[in-house]
Scaffold this motif. Sequence first.
Motif, mmCIF file in Angstrom:
data_model
loop_
_atom_site.group_PDB
_atom_site.id
_atom_site.type_symbol
_atom_site.label_atom_id
_atom_site.label_comp_id
_atom_site.label_asym_id
_atom_site.label_seq_id
_atom_site.Cartn_x
_atom_site.Cartn_y
_atom_site.Cartn_z
ATOM 1 N N LYS A 191 0.830 -1.209 0.000
ATOM 2 C CA LYS A 191 0.000 0.000 0.000
ATOM 3 C C LYS A 191 0.870 1.267 0.000
ATOM 4 N N THR A 192 1.926 1.263 0.789
ATOM 5 C CA THR A 192 2.832 2.419 0.858
ATOM 6 C C THR A 192 3.492 2.664 -0.494
ATOM 7 N N ASN A 193 3.990 1.617 -1.132
ATOM 8 C CA ASN A 193 4.635 1.765 -2.433
ATOM 9 C C ASN A 193 3.657 2.239 -3.502
ATOM 10 N N LYS A 194 2.423 1.742 -3.466
ATOM 11 C CA LYS A 194 1.411 2.181 -4.433
ATOM 12 C C LYS A 194 1.067 3.655 -4.229
ATOM 13 N N ALA A 234 14.667 6.135 2.330
ATOM 14 C CA ALA A 234 13.471 5.461 1.795
ATOM 15 C C ALA A 234 13.542 3.953 1.988
ATOM 16 N N ARG A 235 13.574 3.533 3.207
ATOM 17 C CA ARG A 235 13.717 2.112 3.532
ATOM 18 C C ARG A 235 12.522 1.269 3.108
ATOM 19 N N ALA A 236 11.319 1.807 3.155
ATOM 20 C CA ALA A 236 10.123 1.015 2.862
ATOM 21 C C ALA A 236 9.777 0.996 1.381
ATOM 22 N N ILE A 237 10.536 1.708 0.574
ATOM 23 C CA ILE A 237 10.238 1.781 -0.855
ATOM 24 C C ILE A 237 11.075 0.741 -1.579
ATOM 25 N N ASN A 238 10.409 -0.105 -2.360
ATOM 26 C CA ASN A 238 11.157 -1.169 -3.034
ATOM 27 C C ASN A 238 11.713 -0.711 -4.379
ATOM 28 N N ALA A 239 12.646 -1.484 -4.881
ATOM 29 C CA ALA A 239 13.344 -1.136 -6.125
ATOM 30 C C ALA A 239 12.392 -1.018 -7.307
ATOM 31 N N GLU A 240 11.371 -1.871 -7.351
ATOM 32 C CA GLU A 240 10.414 -1.830 -8.455
ATOM 33 C C GLU A 240 9.676 -0.494 -8.490
ATOM 34 N N ILE A 261 10.799 2.411 -7.315
ATOM 35 C CA ILE A 261 11.748 3.446 -7.744
ATOM 36 C C ILE A 261 11.937 3.389 -9.264
ATOM 37 N N CYS A 262 12.126 2.195 -9.811
ATOM 38 C CA CYS A 262 12.288 2.051 -11.265
ATOM 39 C C CYS A 262 11.037 2.496 -12.008
ATOM 40 N N SER A 263 9.891 2.160 -11.464
ATOM 41 C CA SER A 263 8.634 2.557 -12.098
ATOM 42 C C SER A 263 8.469 4.075 -12.102
ATOM 43 N N ILE A 264 8.806 4.712 -10.999
ATOM 44 C CA ILE A 264 8.730 6.183 -10.923
ATOM 45 C C ILE A 264 9.680 6.804 -11.944
ATOM 46 N N MET A 265 10.901 6.288 -12.026
ATOM 47 C CA MET A 265 11.867 6.826 -12.986
ATOM 48 C C MET A 265 11.396 6.634 -14.422
ATOM 49 N N ASP A 266 10.869 5.456 -14.715
ATOM 50 C CA ASP A 266 10.416 5.169 -16.085
ATOM 51 C C ASP A 266 9.206 6.009 -16.482
ATOM 52 N N LYS A 267 8.250 6.131 -15.568
ATOM 53 C CA LYS A 267 6.988 6.798 -15.907
ATOM 54 C C LYS A 267 7.053 8.320 -15.841
ATOM 55 N N THR A 268 7.990 8.871 -15.058
ATOM 56 C CA THR A 268 8.075 10.330 -14.948
ATOM 57 C C THR A 268 9.331 10.892 -15.593
ATOM 58 N N ASN A 269 10.243 10.004 -15.999
ATOM 59 C CA ASN A 269 11.498 10.424 -16.612
ATOM 60 C C ASN A 269 12.281 11.367 -15.693
ATOM 61 N N CYS A 270 12.286 11.043 -14.412
ATOM 62 C CA CYS A 270 12.989 11.893 -13.443
ATOM 63 C C CYS A 270 14.358 11.309 -13.103
ATOM 64 N N LEU A 271 15.146 12.120 -12.456
ATOM 65 C CA LEU A 271 16.446 11.706 -11.952
ATOM 66 C C LEU A 271 16.251 11.233 -10.518
ATOM 67 N N ALA A 272 16.764 10.061 -10.182
ATOM 68 C CA ALA A 272 16.653 9.540 -8.817
ATOM 69 C C ALA A 272 17.976 9.736 -8.092
ATOM 70 N N ILE A 273 17.891 10.300 -6.900
ATOM 71 C CA ILE A 273 19.070 10.533 -6.068
ATOM 72 C C ILE A 273 18.782 9.968 -4.685
ATOM 73 N N THR A 274 19.713 9.175 -4.172
ATOM 74 C CA THR A 274 19.577 8.647 -2.817
ATOM 75 C C THR A 274 20.690 9.201 -1.960
ATOM 76 N N TYR A 275 20.302 9.755 -0.829
ATOM 77 C CA TYR A 275 21.296 10.247 0.130
ATOM 78 C C TYR A 275 21.220 9.361 1.356
ATOM 79 N N HIS A 276 22.334 8.777 1.706
ATOM 80 C CA HIS A 276 22.399 7.933 2.895
ATOM 81 C C HIS A 276 23.693 8.294 3.607
#
Length: 136
Positions: free
Chosen positions: A86-89, A108-114, A116-131
């Motif tokens: 539900k959180t990922n959706k 973003a511990r609760a967000i799965n790789a799928e 993140i990839c879906s967001i990048m593919d569908k919005t054509n955005c740049l993904a940045i992770t800061y840890h």
Amino acid sequence: MNILIVAGSKTEFSLGKLYSRAFQELGHNVVEYYDMDTLNSHGNIFDYDLIQKVNWWRFQLKTSYSWFKKILIIFLKPLLIYADTKTNKELLDLALTFNPDIFFTIPARAINAETICSIMDKTNCLAITYHGDSYD
């Protein structure tokens, strides 16, 4: 520029809040999403402190747990999958509505790789992770 920030929890001095304010002061449109807070809001099961702790343990980067923690995680994980899904959706729906140029996660511990990839593919955005460090 549209920036979608995903951080763990919404506290006054969390990194999500601090980065959000900084980006807004620079003139960017920012939407914040707090994955662990959102995850813990899905279902009455998270009303119990022990369940929230087990949920946190399973997202930690550590792999060496005590036998007690391992058993709790194994036993309760099926109950927590619903909240994960539900959180990922919700995040994916938010991203499709907001259409970010940058998808910024801290971490973003609760967000799965799928997702993140879906967001990048569908919005054509740049993904940045800061840890910056391991908060475990």
